[in-house]
Design a protein around this motif. Sequence first.
Motif, short mmCIF file in Angstrom:
data_model
loop_
_atom_site.label_atom_id
_atom_site.label_comp_id
_atom_site.label_asym_id
_atom_site.label_seq_id
_atom_site.Cartn_x
_atom_site.Cartn_y
_atom_site.Cartn_z
N SER A 100 0.83 -1.21 0.00
CA SER A 100 0.00 0.00 0.00
C SER A 100 0.86 1.25 0.00
O SER A 100 1.96 1.27 0.55
CB SER A 100 -0.98 0.02 1.18
N ILE A 101 0.31 2.28 -0.64
CA ILE A 101 0.93 3.61 -0.72
C ILE A 101 -0.10 4.60 -0.21
O ILE A 101 -1.27 4.54 -0.61
CB ILE A 101 1.35 3.93 -2.16
N LYS A 102 0.34 5.51 0.67
CA LYS A 102 -0.60 6.47 1.24
C LYS A 102 -0.07 7.90 1.10
O LYS A 102 1.01 8.22 1.57
CB LYS A 102 -0.84 6.16 2.72
N CYS A 113 5.89 1.09 -10.50
CA CYS A 113 5.99 -0.26 -9.93
C CYS A 113 5.10 -1.20 -10.73
O CYS A 113 4.30 -0.76 -11.56
CB CYS A 113 5.62 -0.26 -8.46
N ASP A 114 5.24 -2.51 -10.46
CA ASP A 114 4.43 -3.49 -11.18
C ASP A 114 2.98 -3.49 -10.70
O ASP A 114 2.08 -3.75 -11.48
CB ASP A 114 5.03 -4.89 -11.01
N SER A 156 -2.54 15.96 -7.76
CA SER A 156 -2.02 16.28 -9.09
C SER A 156 -0.49 16.34 -9.12
O SER A 156 0.11 16.30 -10.19
CB SER A 156 -2.60 17.60 -9.59
N LYS A 157 0.15 16.40 -7.97
CA LYS A 157 1.60 16.48 -7.90
C LYS A 157 2.28 15.12 -7.92
O LYS A 157 3.50 15.03 -7.93
CB LYS A 157 2.03 17.24 -6.65
N THR A 158 1.48 14.04 -7.91
CA THR A 158 2.04 12.68 -7.89
C THR A 158 1.57 11.92 -9.12
O THR A 158 0.38 11.88 -9.42
CB THR A 158 1.61 11.92 -6.63
N GLU A 159 2.53 11.31 -9.81
CA GLU A 159 2.22 10.46 -10.96
C GLU A 159 2.46 9.01 -10.56
O GLU A 159 3.54 8.66 -10.07
CB GLU A 159 3.10 10.81 -12.16
N ILE A 160 1.46 8.16 -10.76
CA ILE A 160 1.57 6.74 -10.46
C ILE A 160 1.59 5.98 -11.78
O ILE A 160 0.68 6.14 -12.61
CB ILE A 160 0.37 6.24 -9.61
N VAL A 205 -3.60 -1.32 -9.95
CA VAL A 205 -3.75 -0.50 -8.75
C VAL A 205 -5.14 -0.73 -8.19
O VAL A 205 -6.12 -0.66 -8.91
CB VAL A 205 -3.57 1.01 -9.05
N SER A 206 -5.21 -0.98 -6.88
CA SER A 206 -6.50 -1.01 -6.18
C SER A 206 -6.62 0.29 -5.41
O SER A 206 -5.81 0.55 -4.52
CB SER A 206 -6.57 -2.20 -5.23
N VAL A 207 -7.58 1.11 -5.76
CA VAL A 207 -7.73 2.42 -5.14
C VAL A 207 -8.67 2.32 -3.95
O VAL A 207 -9.77 1.76 -4.07
CB VAL A 207 -8.26 3.46 -6.15
#
Length: 113
Positions: free
Chosen positions: A73-75, A84-85, A100-104, A109-111
């Motif tokens: 998980s990423i928070k 990442c994969d 908007s400042k973060t690009e994934i 991805v499970s949101v």
Amino acid sequence: VSVISCHNKTSYGLYYTIGGLFCHCTFLMVRFKSLQGLCFCENLTLINCRLVNTTLAFEYSTVNADIIGTVDSIKNPSGGVIKCDGIGELIMEEDKVDVSKTEIVSKSVSVAV
């Protein structure tokens, strides 16, 4: 600071380190295993790193990460690019960070709702 090819296993790894903030660090081929790891970091770079059993990563961190494998998980990252994969759970709270400042960049991805 640069760290090359090591293993870091902690709870709260790199969380409030060096006077409250871990700044301007590069990790190359490092394996992290942590609860709430890599949080409150500024200008953190990960190159070909693995985040094994790592949850709630990157909270309030600016990061440029190239991760091998899936992150549990990423928070609320504050900004940057995370590649990442896969991500088990992505938590982006618009009332806490400017999303908007973060690009994934990830295949899956499970949101969190």
